[in-house]
Design a protein around this motif. Structure first.
Motif, PDB file in Angstrom:
ATOM      1  N   PRO A   1       0.846  -1.201   0.000  1.00  0.00           N
ATOM      2  CA  PRO A   1       0.000   0.000   0.000  1.00  0.00           C
ATOM      3  C   PRO A   1       0.873   1.240   0.000  1.00  0.00           C
ATOM      4  O   PRO A   1       1.995   1.217   0.515  1.00  0.00           O
ATOM      5  CB  PRO A   1      -0.805  -0.114   1.298  1.00  0.00           C
ATOM      6  CG  PRO A   1       0.015  -1.000   2.173  1.00  0.00           C
ATOM      7  CD  PRO A   1       0.764  -1.936   1.254  1.00  0.00           C
ATOM      8  N   PRO A   2       0.367   2.319  -0.559  1.00  0.00           N
ATOM      9  CA  PRO A   2       1.160   3.552  -0.559  1.00  0.00           C
ATOM     10  C   PRO A   2       1.328   4.058   0.874  1.00  0.00           C
ATOM     11  O   PRO A   2       0.464   3.823   1.724  1.00  0.00           O
ATOM     12  CB  PRO A   2       0.326   4.522  -1.393  1.00  0.00           C
ATOM     13  CG  PRO A   2      -1.049   3.991  -1.333  1.00  0.00           C
ATOM     14  CD  PRO A   2      -0.936   2.506  -1.178  1.00  0.00           C
ATOM     15  N   PRO A   3       2.411   4.731   1.157  1.00  0.00           N
ATOM     16  CA  PRO A   3       2.594   5.251   2.520  1.00  0.00           C
ATOM     17  C   PRO A   3       1.543   6.312   2.820  1.00  0.00           C
ATOM     18  O   PRO A   3       1.074   7.008   1.918  1.00  0.00           O
ATOM     19  CB  PRO A   3       3.993   5.861   2.484  1.00  0.00           C
ATOM     20  CG  PRO A   3       4.262   6.141   1.047  1.00  0.00           C
ATOM     21  CD  PRO A   3       3.492   5.120   0.269  1.00  0.00           C
ATOM     22  N   PRO A   4       1.153   6.422   4.076  1.00  0.00           N
ATOM     23  CA  PRO A   4       0.161   7.450   4.418  1.00  0.00           C
ATOM     24  C   PRO A   4       0.756   8.834   4.218  1.00  0.00           C
ATOM     25  O   PRO A   4       1.967   9.014   4.333  1.00  0.00           O
ATOM     26  CB  PRO A   4      -0.129   7.180   5.901  1.00  0.00           C
ATOM     27  CG  PRO A   4       1.088   6.490   6.406  1.00  0.00           C
ATOM     28  CD  PRO A   4       1.634   5.701   5.249  1.00  0.00           C
ATOM     29  N   PRO A   5      -0.096   9.795   3.929  1.00  0.00           N
ATOM     30  CA  PRO A   5       0.435  11.160   3.767  1.00  0.00           C
ATOM     31  C   PRO A   5       0.959  11.655   5.102  1.00  0.00           C
ATOM     32  O   PRO A   5       0.470  11.262   6.160  1.00  0.00           O
ATOM     33  CB  PRO A   5      -0.775  11.970   3.305  1.00  0.00           C
ATOM     34  CG  PRO A   5      -1.953  11.183   3.736  1.00  0.00           C
ATOM     35  CD  PRO A   5      -1.540   9.749   3.744  1.00  0.00           C
ATOM     36  N   PRO A   6       1.942  12.517   5.087  1.00  0.00           N
ATOM     37  CA  PRO A   6       2.448  13.054   6.354  1.00  0.00           C
ATOM     38  C   PRO A   6       1.390  13.919   7.019  1.00  0.00           C
ATOM     39  O   PRO A   6       0.463  14.399   6.377  1.00  0.00           O
ATOM     40  CB  PRO A   6       3.653  13.886   5.932  1.00  0.00           C
ATOM     41  CG  PRO A   6       3.462  14.152   4.486  1.00  0.00           C
ATOM     42  CD  PRO A   6       2.642  13.044   3.929  1.00  0.00           C
ATOM     43  N   ASP A   7       1.520  14.080   8.323  1.00  0.00           N
ATOM     44  CA  ASP A   7       0.552  14.879   9.072  1.00  0.00           C
ATOM     45  C   ASP A   7       0.662  16.365   8.765  1.00  0.00           C
ATOM     46  O   ASP A   7      -0.292  17.110   8.931  1.00  0.00           O
ATOM     47  CB  ASP A   7       0.730  14.654  10.575  1.00  0.00           C
ATOM     48  CG  ASP A   7       0.296  13.255  10.979  1.00  0.00           C
ATOM     49  OD1 ASP A   7      -0.563  12.670  10.286  1.00  0.00           O
ATOM     50  OD2 ASP A   7       0.816  12.735  11.977  1.00  0.00           O
ATOM     51  N   TRP A   8       1.845  16.778   8.317  1.00  0.00           N
ATOM     52  CA  TRP A   8       2.087  18.191   8.062  1.00  0.00           C
ATOM     53  C   TRP A   8       2.816  18.343   6.744  1.00  0.00           C
ATOM     54  O   TRP A   8       3.524  17.450   6.304  1.00  0.00           O
ATOM     55  CB  TRP A   8       2.919  18.815   9.184  1.00  0.00           C
ATOM     56  CG  TRP A   8       2.384  18.405  10.515  1.00  0.00           C
ATOM     57  CD1 TRP A   8       2.852  17.421  11.321  1.00  0.00           C
ATOM     58  CD2 TRP A   8       1.221  18.907  11.157  1.00  0.00           C
ATOM     59  NE1 TRP A   8       2.054  17.291  12.433  1.00  0.00           N
ATOM     60  CE2 TRP A   8       1.047  18.192  12.358  1.00  0.00           C
ATOM     61  CE3 TRP A   8       0.306  19.903  10.843  1.00  0.00           C
ATOM     62  CZ2 TRP A   8       0.000  18.446  13.241  1.00  0.00           C
ATOM     63  CZ3 TRP A   8      -0.734  20.146  11.719  1.00  0.00           C
ATOM     64  CH2 TRP A   8      -0.879  19.428  12.899  1.00  0.00           C
ATOM     65  N   ALA A   9       2.655  19.471   6.113  1.00  0.00           N
ATOM     66  CA  ALA A   9       3.332  19.724   4.843  1.00  0.00           C
ATOM     67  C   ALA A   9       3.683  21.191   4.736  1.00  0.00           C
ATOM     68  O   ALA A   9       3.018  22.049   5.319  1.00  0.00           O
ATOM     69  CB  ALA A   9       2.443  19.322   3.666  1.00  0.00           C
TER      70      ALA A   9
ATOM     71  N   SER B   1       4.962  21.119  -5.546  1.00  0.00           N
ATOM     72  CA  SER B   1       5.289  22.250  -4.681  1.00  0.00           C
ATOM     73  C   SER B   1       5.031  21.963  -3.204  1.00  0.00           C
ATOM     74  O   SER B   1       5.102  22.866  -2.390  1.00  0.00           O
ATOM     75  CB  SER B   1       4.488  23.478  -5.117  1.00  0.00           C
ATOM     76  OG  SER B   1       3.116  23.244  -4.925  1.00  0.00           O
ATOM     77  N   MET B   2       4.733  20.713  -2.851  1.00  0.00           N
ATOM     78  CA  MET B   2       4.453  20.366  -1.457  1.00  0.00           C
ATOM     79  C   MET B   2       5.465  19.323  -0.988  1.00  0.00           C
ATOM     80  O   MET B   2       5.896  18.481  -1.757  1.00  0.00           O
ATOM     81  CB  MET B   2       3.052  19.780  -1.320  1.00  0.00           C
ATOM     82  CG  MET B   2       1.940  20.687  -1.788  1.00  0.00           C
ATOM     83  SD  MET B   2       1.572  21.974  -0.627  1.00  0.00           S
ATOM     84  CE  MET B   2       0.364  21.168   0.366  1.00  0.00           C
ATOM     85  N   GLU B   3       5.797  19.399   0.289  1.00  0.00           N
ATOM     86  CA  GLU B   3       6.727  18.436   0.868  1.00  0.00           C
ATOM     87  C   GLU B   3       6.288  18.105   2.276  1.00  0.00           C
ATOM     88  O   GLU B   3       5.974  19.010   3.061  1.00  0.00           O
ATOM     89  CB  GLU B   3       8.137  19.031   0.879  1.00  0.00           C
ATOM     90  CG  GLU B   3       9.185  18.118   1.448  1.00  0.00           C
ATOM     91  CD  GLU B   3      10.540  18.783   1.432  1.00  0.00           C
ATOM     92  OE1 GLU B   3      11.136  18.917   2.510  1.00  0.00           O
ATOM     93  OE2 GLU B   3      11.004  19.171   0.352  1.00  0.00           O
ATOM     94  N   GLY B   4       6.236  16.828   2.608  1.00  0.00           N
ATOM     95  CA  GLY B   4       5.860  16.414   3.956  1.00  0.00           C
ATOM     96  C   GLY B   4       6.925  16.808   4.961  1.00  0.00           C
ATOM     97  O   GLY B   4       8.113  16.754   4.683  1.00  0.00           O
ATOM     98  N   ILE B   5       6.479  17.232   6.148  1.00  0.00           N
ATOM     99  CA  ILE B   5       7.397  17.602   7.220  1.00  0.00           C
ATOM    100  C   ILE B   5       6.898  16.998   8.524  1.00  0.00           C
ATOM    101  O   ILE B   5       5.729  16.610   8.643  1.00  0.00           O
ATOM    102  CB  ILE B   5       7.558  19.135   7.357  1.00  0.00           C
ATOM    103  CG1 ILE B   5       6.212  19.812   7.594  1.00  0.00           C
ATOM    104  CG2 ILE B   5       8.252  19.716   6.142  1.00  0.00           C
ATOM    105  CD1 ILE B   5       6.314  21.304   7.894  1.00  0.00           C
ATOM    106  N   SER B   6       7.758  16.950   9.520  1.00  0.00           N
ATOM    107  CA  SER B   6       7.389  16.417  10.830  1.00  0.00           C
ATOM    108  C   SER B   6       6.645  17.477  11.648  1.00  0.00           C
ATOM    109  O   SER B   6       6.645  18.665  11.314  1.00  0.00           O
ATOM    110  CB  SER B   6       8.645  15.972  11.585  1.00  0.00           C
ATOM    111  OG  SER B   6       9.416  17.107  11.947  1.00  0.00           O
ATOM    112  N   ARG B   7       6.064  17.024  12.738  1.00  0.00           N
ATOM    113  CA  ARG B   7       5.364  17.942  13.645  1.00  0.00           C
ATOM    114  C   ARG B   7       6.330  19.008  14.173  1.00  0.00           C
ATOM    115  O   ARG B   7       6.010  20.196  14.198  1.00  0.00           O
ATOM    116  CB  ARG B   7       4.742  17.146  14.794  1.00  0.00           C
ATOM    117  CG  ARG B   7       4.071  17.993  15.847  1.00  0.00           C
ATOM    118  CD  ARG B   7       3.523  17.122  16.988  1.00  0.00           C
ATOM    119  NE  ARG B   7       2.968  17.947  18.030  1.00  0.00           N
ATOM    120  CZ  ARG B   7       1.747  18.470  18.034  1.00  0.00           C
ATOM    121  NH1 ARG B   7       0.940  18.230  17.028  1.00  0.00           N
ATOM    122  NH2 ARG B   7       1.330  19.223  19.037  1.00  0.00           N
ATOM    123  N   THR B   8       7.518  18.567  14.547  1.00  0.00           N
ATOM    124  CA  THR B   8       8.527  19.496  15.067  1.00  0.00           C
ATOM    125  C   THR B   8       8.904  20.546  14.034  1.00  0.00           C
ATOM    126  O   THR B   8       9.008  21.740  14.355  1.00  0.00           O
ATOM    127  CB  THR B   8       9.785  18.715  15.514  1.00  0.00           C
ATOM    128  OG1 THR B   8       9.398  17.726  16.471  1.00  0.00           O
ATOM    129  CG2 THR B   8      10.824  19.627  16.107  1.00  0.00           C
TER     130      THR B   8
END
Length: 113
Positions: free
Chosen positions: A45-53, A79-86
């Motif tokens: 399965p595809p990885p889940p989208p990150p919580d933040w972008a 133009s979007m990139e997943g990032i961590s909560r921090t």
């Protein structure tokens, strides 16, 4: 002496045919393995989208980020990139990147209220 050279040439031609068959068999093994790997990748399965972008404006990553988004607002794209909560908290609290006015990530993160 001439007969010996002919025999040696015949042996070399035989060796060449054996090696060509071995090479063809090895290439087939490689092709089969690549197909198996590709098939396994398709089944995952595809990885889940990150919580933040973070969204980049015109110019992509060469310019500073334009906005921070939540996963509900995030749409995968160039133009979007997943990032961590921090990373999202750091971007918002340093005042470097504004929050999206639609998804309001600052509220979900509990910052800038």
């Amino acid at each position: 002496m001439n007969e010996q050279l002919g025999d040696q040439l015949a042996m070399l031609r035989f060796l060449e045919r054996v090696q060509e068959r071995d090479l063809a068999r090895t290439r087939q093994w490689i092709q089969n393995m690549e197909q198996r790997i590709a098939e396994q990748a398709r089944r995952r399965p595809p990885p889940p989208p990150p919580d933040w972008a973070v969204q980049y404006g015109i110019g992509g990553r060469a310019v500073r980020p334009a906005m921070v988004h939540t996963s509900q607002c995030w749409t995968p794209g160039a133009s979007m990139e997943g990032i961590s909560r921090t990373q999202a908290i750091e971007a918002l609290t340093r005042g470097v990147v504004p929050p999206c006015i639609l998804c309001r990530p600052e509220k979900e993160l509990g910052v800038l209220e």
